[in-house]
Design an enzyme around this catalytic site. Structure first.
Site, short mmCIF file in Angstrom:
data_model
loop_
_atom_site.label_atom_id
_atom_site.label_comp_id
_atom_site.label_asym_id
_atom_site.label_seq_id
_atom_site.Cartn_x
_atom_site.Cartn_y
_atom_site.Cartn_z
CB SER A 33 -0.90 0.01 1.24
OG SER A 33 -1.54 1.27 1.39
CE1 TYR A 86 -4.24 -2.63 4.83
CE2 TYR A 86 -3.54 -0.40 4.29
CZ TYR A 86 -3.97 -1.65 3.89
OH TYR A 86 -4.12 -1.92 2.55
#
Length: 310
Positions: free
Chosen positions: A185, A198
């Site tokens: 990401s 995350y």
């Protein structure tokens, strides 16, 4: 002393210029590959007969499954919802004529890999897409206020990448051929407050992928980490698309043009530009209380307006 300082500043300036030049070269290659598509059509097919995709039941994983089948590979779909897998497999076989295998597995558990290994036995696997992942909180949240899904997140975002790579890389090494795409990401590129777990889990994927690429590039195995920003999927509550936010299909089709660009790519030109812009923000500003307040107010309002989050 003056000469030493002068040489130090000259060397520092040269290093900064080289870093900027490297970014310009990478950006130029993205433009070239995006608009001229110089990757041979047979390249992906030449890796092997089968592609394995984790998290294939939705979003980016589903899009990779269809696109790789369209480009001539048989596909193995791995996800936890059997009904979704069966429907996707039927559609891929109908529209592409390629063979499809499905494996039901819940990547939030750690006892699934022997079962997966048995199902993959005997297949010539040329491509692995480590896509499966989970985002506990789409809305920014302080660590102690986020859902308590720490172990599930570690299994899904970290363990899955390591174990699936371990299962398949050994066969690619022996064949001197293969492609592993690890989906990370954009928020892995530096620590993001209010998305701490995350962000950290995806940073692991980046570091792991880059290290493996250096270890195995002499074996002719390509290991690339992708660091996209906004992609409209179930995980992002189908964020409204725009010039930055891509559909899963758009992102996947473009990202496959970049598999030879190097060990790391954002996967699409718009996200490369965004990453370059974000890298210009000073760390003191990015980690300030004002930035966190901005995330908690304006960004939350944006998400609620542009997704199904309420």
């Amino acid at each position: 002393m003056g000469d030493v300082l002068e040489q130090f500043f000259i060397l520092t300036g040269l290093l900064v210029c080289l870093a900027c030049l490297a970014k310009c070269v990478r950006f130029s290659r993205c433009v070239l590959l995006n608009y001229w598509k110089v990757l041979p059509k047979s390249f992906l097919r030449s890796m092997g007969q089968w592609a394995v995709i984790t998290g294939a039941g939705d979003g980016i994983g589903k899009a990779y499954s269809f696109e790789l089948a369209k480009r001539g590979l048989n596909v193995v779909l791995i996800s936890r919802t059997l009904e979704k897998l069966e429907a996707i497999a039927t559609e891929i076989e109908r529209t592409t004529g390629r063979s499809v295998k499905i494996i039901q597995a819940d990547f939030t558990k750690d006892d699934i890999y022997e079962h997966i290994k048995e199902k993959l036995a005997g297949l010539e696997i040329g491509i692995l897409v480590n896509n499966v992942g989970m985002l506990p909180n789409l809305l920014p949240s302080h660590f102690l206020n986020a859902p308590d899904e720490i172990q599930s997140l570690i299994h899904c975002n970290i363990t899955s990448v390591v174990k699936m790579t371990q299962l398949i890389l050994k066969h690619m090494e022996s064949r001197q051929k293969g492609l592993i795409l690890n989906i990370s990401s954009g928020i892995a590129l530096f620590p993001w407050p209010l998305y701490s777990m995350y962000s950290a889990s995806k940073a692991f994927v980046c570091a792991f992928s880059k290290a493996l690429q250096e270890e195995y590039k002499a074996k002719e195995v390509i290991i690339q980490v992708l660091t996209p920003y906004a992609v409209s999927t179930a995980m992002t509550k189908y964020l409204n698309t725009n010039v930055i936010t891509k559909t899963a299909d758009e992102f996947v089709k473009e990202s496959l043009n970049y598999v030879t660009i190097g060990g790391e790519t954002c996967g699409c030109l718009a996200h490369e530009i965004l990453a370059g812009f974000l890298s210009l923000i000073p760390a003191w500003a990015f980690y300030s209380g004002a930035f966190q307040r901005l995330l908690l107010t304006h960004y939350v309002a944006y998400l609620k307006l542009n997704t199904k989050v309420r």
